[in-house]
Design a protein around this motif. Sequence first.
Motif, mmCIF file in Angstrom:
data_model
loop_
_atom_site.group_PDB
_atom_site.id
_atom_site.type_symbol
_atom_site.label_atom_id
_atom_site.label_comp_id
_atom_site.label_asym_id
_atom_site.label_seq_id
_atom_site.Cartn_x
_atom_site.Cartn_y
_atom_site.Cartn_z
ATOM 1 N N PRO A 138 74.594 37.762 25.537
ATOM 2 C CA PRO A 138 73.600 38.773 25.930
ATOM 3 C C PRO A 138 72.615 38.221 26.960
ATOM 4 O O PRO A 138 72.550 37.016 27.196
ATOM 5 C CB PRO A 138 72.897 39.094 24.605
ATOM 6 C CG PRO A 138 73.068 37.862 23.783
ATOM 7 C CD PRO A 138 74.399 37.290 24.155
ATOM 8 N N PRO A 139 71.859 39.102 27.590
ATOM 9 C CA PRO A 139 70.872 38.656 28.581
ATOM 10 C C PRO A 139 69.851 37.700 27.964
ATOM 11 O O PRO A 139 69.425 37.871 26.819
ATOM 12 C CB PRO A 139 70.210 39.969 29.025
ATOM 13 C CG PRO A 139 71.214 41.027 28.738
ATOM 14 C CD PRO A 139 71.928 40.572 27.502
ATOM 15 N N TRP A 144 70.092 36.812 33.406
ATOM 16 C CA TRP A 144 69.242 38.001 33.266
ATOM 17 C C TRP A 144 70.014 39.230 32.814
ATOM 18 O O TRP A 144 69.448 40.103 32.167
ATOM 19 C CB TRP A 144 68.527 38.275 34.590
ATOM 20 C CG TRP A 144 67.621 37.158 35.004
ATOM 21 C CD1 TRP A 144 67.155 36.149 34.214
ATOM 22 C CD2 TRP A 144 67.079 36.923 36.301
ATOM 23 N NE1 TRP A 144 66.352 35.289 34.929
ATOM 24 C CE2 TRP A 144 66.284 35.740 36.219
ATOM 25 C CE3 TRP A 144 67.168 37.585 37.523
ATOM 26 C CZ2 TRP A 144 65.607 35.224 37.321
ATOM 27 C CZ3 TRP A 144 66.495 37.064 38.615
ATOM 28 C CH2 TRP A 144 65.720 35.905 38.513
ATOM 29 N N LEU A 145 71.280 39.322 33.191
ATOM 30 C CA LEU A 145 72.111 40.449 32.753
ATOM 31 C C LEU A 145 73.236 39.986 31.841
ATOM 32 O O LEU A 145 74.215 40.708 31.647
ATOM 33 C CB LEU A 145 72.680 41.200 33.967
ATOM 34 C CG LEU A 145 71.669 41.921 34.860
ATOM 35 C CD1 LEU A 145 72.376 42.614 36.017
ATOM 36 C CD2 LEU A 145 70.854 42.939 34.056
ATOM 37 N N GLY A 146 73.118 38.807 31.308
ATOM 38 C CA GLY A 146 74.126 38.284 30.408
ATOM 39 C C GLY A 146 75.323 37.707 31.155
ATOM 40 O O GLY A 146 75.313 37.555 32.386
ATOM 41 N N ASP A 148 79.880 37.601 31.250
ATOM 42 C CA ASP A 148 81.074 38.363 30.877
ATOM 43 C C ASP A 148 81.920 37.549 29.905
ATOM 44 O O ASP A 148 81.494 36.506 29.408
ATOM 45 C CB ASP A 148 81.854 38.774 32.130
ATOM 46 C CG ASP A 148 82.320 37.567 32.945
ATOM 47 O OD1 ASP A 148 82.229 36.420 32.438
ATOM 48 O OD2 ASP A 148 82.776 37.761 34.075
ATOM 49 N N ALA A 322 83.733 45.762 30.492
ATOM 50 C CA ALA A 322 82.879 46.597 29.643
ATOM 51 C C ALA A 322 83.716 47.424 28.665
ATOM 52 O O ALA A 322 83.334 47.633 27.510
ATOM 53 C CB ALA A 322 82.022 47.510 30.520
ATOM 54 N N ALA A 328 79.547 44.327 23.719
ATOM 55 C CA ALA A 328 78.623 43.795 24.725
ATOM 56 C C ALA A 328 78.164 44.942 25.622
ATOM 57 O O ALA A 328 78.685 45.120 26.728
ATOM 58 C CB ALA A 328 79.292 42.696 25.539
ATOM 59 N N TRP A 330 75.672 45.395 27.465
ATOM 60 C CA TRP A 330 75.052 45.059 28.756
ATOM 61 C C TRP A 330 76.066 45.073 29.893
ATOM 62 O O TRP A 330 75.686 45.322 31.040
ATOM 63 C CB TRP A 330 74.377 43.691 28.661
ATOM 64 C CG TRP A 330 75.277 42.563 28.263
ATOM 65 C CD1 TRP A 330 76.037 41.778 29.069
ATOM 66 C CD2 TRP A 330 75.511 42.114 26.918
ATOM 67 N NE1 TRP A 330 76.738 40.874 28.328
ATOM 68 C CE2 TRP A 330 76.431 41.043 27.014
ATOM 69 C CE3 TRP A 330 75.036 42.492 25.683
ATOM 70 C CZ2 TRP A 330 76.878 40.348 25.881
ATOM 71 C CZ3 TRP A 330 75.477 41.805 24.567
ATOM 72 C CH2 TRP A 330 76.382 40.750 24.671
ATOM 73 N N PHE A 333 76.330 48.914 30.808
ATOM 74 C CA PHE A 333 75.111 49.386 31.467
ATOM 75 C C PHE A 333 74.998 48.804 32.878
ATOM 76 O O PHE A 333 74.599 49.499 33.817
ATOM 77 C CB PHE A 333 73.884 49.011 30.637
ATOM 78 C CG PHE A 333 73.684 49.878 29.433
ATOM 79 C CD1 PHE A 333 73.545 51.261 29.563
ATOM 80 C CD2 PHE A 333 73.632 49.329 28.154
ATOM 81 C CE1 PHE A 333 73.364 52.071 28.456
ATOM 82 C CE2 PHE A 333 73.452 50.130 27.040
ATOM 83 C CZ PHE A 333 73.314 51.500 27.193
ATOM 84 N N SER A 334 75.343 47.543 33.038
ATOM 85 C CA SER A 334 75.256 46.909 34.356
ATOM 86 C C SER A 334 76.206 47.574 35.348
ATOM 87 O O SER A 334 75.823 47.884 36.481
ATOM 88 C CB SER A 334 75.586 45.417 34.243
ATOM 89 O OG SER A 334 74.678 44.753 33.392
#
Length: 364
Positions: A138-139, A144-146, A148, A322, A328, A330, A333-334
């Motif tokens: 996670p972030p 900052w955005l985690g 993959d 995703a 996950a 994030w 959303f990213s």
Amino acid sequence: MFKSYLIKRRIYNFKSNKRAFWSLIIFFLLFVISIFSEIIANERPLIVNYKDKLYFPIFNFYSETTFGGDFKTEAIYKDIEVRCLIISGGKSQCWDEPEIQIEKINSNRNYNKGWILWPPIPYSYNTINDLNGAAPSPPDKNHWLGTDDTSRDVLARIIYGFRLSVFFAILVTFISSVIGITAGAVQGFFGGWIDLIFQRIIEIWGATPSLYIIIIVAAILQMNFWLLVILMSLFSWTALVGVVRAEFLRARNFEYVRAAKALGVPNLKIMYRHILPNAMVATLTMLPFIITGAIGSLAALDFIGYGLPSSYPSLGELTLQAKNNLQAPWLGFSAFFTFAIMLSLLVFIFEGLRDAFDPRKTFK
């Protein structure tokens, strides 16, 4: 004088559309950031000061022996031993006790013989990071955005992927526009058998399943950026032919066009100078669909595995991750916000360009 007035009118009309104007500014800033992706997100330092000499690893290759190491391969600047060698001036203790040596240097500035300047994001799009837990992570303050599912930084991949998608869409749109506008102009201006033959060719070509062709080509050849640009352009240009052809068919019988023909003005000059500006409004109306369609097609092909190789920073591949890692959020959303912001800004910008080229909008 007339051209100067025309340019001022178009600029005024574009600025009058506040949504398009601010979208252009925001998109331009994001694009500039992505152009300098290597400076913003990179696993190599921007500058290394070693024994009062500056090195630029972001641009040049330096072996570990340059900084007092033993290997002639490229220095891995994130290794604690290499960092210890740089800031201590190549002390041999770095191989046995790098942590203790770095603490000693930090506590006593007299020991400090060098320094390292890192990018704001010290990871590239393909950097495999060492994580304390399982990937995707996670972030946090480091990512900052985690990350993959292969421990790569999501924000770095988005920055590089944004640049790749925009360049891809611009090239596909430019090539498609040149071919489509030329074909539509020739059809509409000359008409007759030329128009009839072109229409039959376009009908056959437009009925060709482009996705299947790209999949077949990807199975035969090694897919790369330029091959995918050519394939997408071959199937995108037909979208502009109809609107350009209709405008030329309508405008070729106008009085000023007949007068130009009577005065002996060449056909090419009449098409480019007198008719094409009137056809630009309809053309610009279609361009947002082409450029957003190119970005969407690239993401879709990467999502199903027939797009760019995995070595490229792909937003479509991020979307696939995703889907495969629902635990996950994030990642989802990213990918969603990246596509939503990018496509919305492009649509708003082209909406303003359409208004700018509209001859019915006057300059006050």
